[in-house]
Design an enzyme around this catalytic site. Structure first.
Site, mmCIF file in Angstrom:
data_model
loop_
_atom_site.group_PDB
_atom_site.id
_atom_site.type_symbol
_atom_site.label_atom_id
_atom_site.label_comp_id
_atom_site.label_asym_id
_atom_site.label_seq_id
_atom_site.Cartn_x
_atom_site.Cartn_y
_atom_site.Cartn_z
ATOM 1 N N CYS A 72 0.838 -1.197 0.000
ATOM 2 C CA CYS A 72 0.000 0.000 0.000
ATOM 3 C C CYS A 72 0.879 1.255 0.000
ATOM 4 O O CYS A 72 1.786 1.378 0.828
ATOM 5 C CB CYS A 72 -0.912 0.006 1.224
ATOM 6 S SG CYS A 72 -1.905 1.513 1.381
ATOM 7 N N CYS A 78 -0.838 5.596 7.174
ATOM 8 C CA CYS A 78 -2.188 5.151 7.518
ATOM 9 C C CYS A 78 -2.168 4.259 8.758
ATOM 10 O O CYS A 78 -1.236 3.490 8.970
ATOM 11 C CB CYS A 78 -2.796 4.393 6.343
ATOM 12 S SG CYS A 78 -4.389 3.626 6.695
ATOM 13 N N CYS A 81 -3.571 -0.621 8.826
ATOM 14 C CA CYS A 81 -2.791 -1.876 8.898
ATOM 15 C C CYS A 81 -1.534 -1.634 9.728
ATOM 16 O O CYS A 81 -0.985 -0.537 9.736
ATOM 17 C CB CYS A 81 -2.384 -2.341 7.505
ATOM 18 S SG CYS A 81 -3.754 -2.795 6.412
ATOM 19 N N CYS A 159 -8.333 1.222 -1.086
ATOM 20 C CA CYS A 159 -7.806 0.458 0.043
ATOM 21 C C CYS A 159 -7.836 -1.010 -0.362
ATOM 22 O O CYS A 159 -8.903 -1.568 -0.632
ATOM 23 C CB CYS A 159 -8.648 0.701 1.293
ATOM 24 S SG CYS A 159 -8.127 -0.307 2.696
ATOM 25 N N GLN A 282 -19.633 -9.913 10.775
ATOM 26 C CA GLN A 282 -18.197 -10.087 10.545
ATOM 27 C C GLN A 282 -17.789 -9.458 9.213
ATOM 28 O O GLN A 282 -18.429 -9.684 8.188
ATOM 29 C CB GLN A 282 -17.839 -11.572 10.539
ATOM 30 C CG GLN A 282 -18.040 -12.271 11.866
ATOM 31 C CD GLN A 282 -16.958 -11.945 12.892
ATOM 32 O OE1 GLN A 282 -16.064 -11.155 12.639
ATOM 33 N NE2 GLN A 282 -17.052 -12.544 14.065
ATOM 34 N N TYR A 311 -24.684 -12.623 23.335
ATOM 35 C CA TYR A 311 -24.193 -11.567 22.451
ATOM 36 C C TYR A 311 -24.384 -11.998 20.987
ATOM 37 O O TYR A 311 -23.455 -11.974 20.190
ATOM 38 C CB TYR A 311 -22.711 -11.260 22.703
ATOM 39 C CG TYR A 311 -22.381 -10.871 24.122
ATOM 40 C CD1 TYR A 311 -22.579 -9.578 24.576
ATOM 41 C CD2 TYR A 311 -21.859 -11.809 25.017
ATOM 42 C CE1 TYR A 311 -22.264 -9.219 25.886
ATOM 43 C CE2 TYR A 311 -21.548 -11.451 26.325
ATOM 44 C CZ TYR A 311 -21.755 -10.165 26.748
ATOM 45 O OH TYR A 311 -21.437 -9.805 28.044
ATOM 46 N N GLU A 332 -29.338 -10.648 22.813
ATOM 47 C CA GLU A 332 -28.590 -9.483 22.338
ATOM 48 C C GLU A 332 -29.295 -8.223 22.844
ATOM 49 O O GLU A 332 -30.522 -8.163 22.855
ATOM 50 C CB GLU A 332 -28.522 -9.491 20.804
ATOM 51 C CG GLU A 332 -27.997 -8.235 20.160
ATOM 52 C CD GLU A 332 -26.558 -7.943 20.541
ATOM 53 O OE1 GLU A 332 -26.322 -6.832 21.064
ATOM 54 O OE2 GLU A 332 -25.686 -8.805 20.321
ATOM 55 N N ASP A 377 -19.758 -14.681 22.105
ATOM 56 C CA ASP A 377 -18.886 -13.895 21.236
ATOM 57 C C ASP A 377 -18.975 -12.438 21.695
ATOM 58 O O ASP A 377 -19.682 -11.624 21.097
ATOM 59 C CB ASP A 377 -19.336 -14.042 19.779
ATOM 60 C CG ASP A 377 -18.405 -13.329 18.804
ATOM 61 O OD1 ASP A 377 -17.375 -12.793 19.245
ATOM 62 O OD2 ASP A 377 -18.719 -13.304 17.591
ATOM 63 N N CYS A 404 -12.099 -11.729 20.223
ATOM 64 C CA CYS A 404 -11.293 -10.891 19.335
ATOM 65 C C CYS A 404 -10.169 -10.206 20.105
ATOM 66 O O CYS A 404 -9.514 -9.303 19.581
ATOM 67 C CB CYS A 404 -12.165 -9.860 18.626
ATOM 68 S SG CYS A 404 -13.062 -8.767 19.736
#
Length: 447
Positions: A72, A78, A81, A159, A282, A311, A332, A377, A404
């Site tokens: 990139c 940026c 990433c 991107c 996702q 969740y 949820e 999750d 995550c």
């Protein structure tokens, strides 16, 4: 100890949780963004704390064999990433190690089997959702990405981790908004209109465009809509999200449909999902299927189980497992997500799933049922201790934890260990190539 503004030669031994190089000078820890393990570098110290310092990479004296050229052109400025300068194989290895280190150091757990990270064959163009901040220069509207560690916007037209269709949206929307003099919102003065441009791409190329504004009304609304539809006929819905609060939250609570329908469809496995502007879904659909298949395998369903999906969002994981369970309850706190989950169940002809709006801690005791399997999750902050205690009180044979954040995962696994549960195995999954993030699925069983 090191001194600010001085230059030191540092050996880099590892990577930090944000992908920065971690080295030592005479035993004192120094973090250096852009440096890689095994490298010898020159770094200027820009910040000194009690237990560590932060350095700026000046020169690589000995280069890592895993260093590659970033693809990139704005990578170094940026903040999207963090790992384009590291080979993809090495990224996957480091992400597994990140999970393993957290489980051992934070969770204090031993004997947990941690598999190699599941990566992508082609880790480009994977994001089905973009959300770009809007700003301005003296004469131009700019839309792009935040610079590393700041809210300065780096203008861009492309991107390479977003779907290609999103690039087309970005270029044309920027041109149209500038034509009709739609001003950018200023975070300092709180003046202006447009805060973010968001785009979702469905599995069949269907596009949702969301203009996030700081005002109730969008000037020249009809003309703007007409121009967008002429330039981007593939856009099936255009929506305005209103975010009037003086904070960094991207989306507000109110969304107006300016054109088209309220949702678009995406697909995971053989299931279709309706996605609204504010719904969680996702962003890497291909890897999401791998993630959910792993969670389903870890659940070890025989068709007789009552499964709780905490969740649950738009119901993706629960619906993915529903045909292998006797009954699924999804919980949820976001109303619109539950509406989408119910619609998703109907359209996929799944009749053994029930979705409930509310707080997990309050809803679970009211269900008047036990749970054979709990799937959770949670957000990056992990689970509140009360949530984990509520799970344990239902006495499930297995808990499948999708995380995550390795640090909060490890913390919660330690709490579950005290509640009578043992973590057997963890599968890391690379949902966000070239970033420092890693997803992981843990199988936890009753002792």
């Amino acid at each position: 100890m090191v001194d600010k503004n001085k230059i030191y030669e540092i050996e880099i031994g590892g990577l930090g949780t944000s992908g920065e190089g971690v080295g030592k000078f005479q035993g004192f820890t120094v973090f250096v963004e852009g440096a890689l393990p095994t490298e010898k570098i020159l770094a200027e110290i820009v910040e000194v704390k009690k237990n560590y310092a932060v350095g700026k990479l000046l020169k690589i004296l000995r280069e890592s064999s895993e260093r590659v050229k970033p693809f990139c052109p704005i990578y170094e400025s940026c903040g999207g990433c963090q790992l384009q300068h590291l080979s993809y194989t090495a990224q996957l290895n480091w992400k597994r190690q990140q999970v393993a280190d957290a489980v051992e150091r934070i969770g204090k757990l031993r004997g947990v089997e941690i598999f190699d990270t599941l990566g992508m064959k082609n880790p480009l163009r994977y994001r089905n959702k973009m959300q770009f901040p809007v700003g301005h220069t003296k004469n131009n509207l700019i839309i792009g990405c935040y610079a590393r560690g700041s809210h300065k916007i780096i203008d861009t037209d492309s991107c390479q981790i977003q779907k290609a269709a999103a690039d087309k949206v970005l270029v044309n929307v920027k041109k149209i908004l500038q034509k009709f003099n739609i001003s950018a919102y200023d975070e300092d003065t709180h003046k202006g209109i447009l805060r973010h441009v968001m785009c979702r791409v469905g599995f069949n190329g269907e596009l949702m465009l969301v203009l996030v504004t700081a005002t109730k009304n969008l000037p020249n609304e009809k003309s703007v809509m007409k121009a967008i539809r002429a330039e981007l006929p593939e856009v099936s819905t255009i929506q305005q999200n209103i975010q009037t609060f003086h904070n960094n939250v991207i989306l507000g609570r109110e969304t107006k449909i300016l054109f088209g329908k309220p949702t678009i469809k995406d697909k995971i496995g053989n299931l279709d999902f309706n996605i609204s502007a504010r719904s969680f879904f996702q962003v890497n659909t291909a890897q999401a299927e791998i993630l959910y298949r792993t969670a389903k395998d870890f659940a070890e369903l025989s068709g007789k189980e009552i499964l709780i999906d905490a969740y649950c969002g738009t119901g993706t994981i629960g619906l993915f497992m529903a045909k292998s369970a006797y009954k699924v309850f999804g919980i949820e706190i976001v109303n619109s997500a539950i509406d989408d989950a119910k619609k998703n169940a109907r359209e996929n002809k799944i009749r053994n799933a029930e979705f409930i709006v509310g707080d997990v801690v309050k809803i679970l005791p009211r269900l008047e049922t036990y749970a054979d399997v709990v799937v959770v999750d949670p957000p990056r902050a992990g689970c509140d201790k009360k949530v984990l205690e509520t799970f344990a009180a239902m006495n499930p044979a297995r808990i499948v934890y999708v995380s995550c954040n390795p640090a909060t995962l490890a913390r919660d696994l330690a709490i579950l260990a005290d509640l009578g549960y043992c973590t057997k195995k963890i599968q890391p999954v690379d949902m966000f190539p070239f970033s420092s993030h890693v997803e992981a699925v843990a199988q936890i069983v009753k002792k």
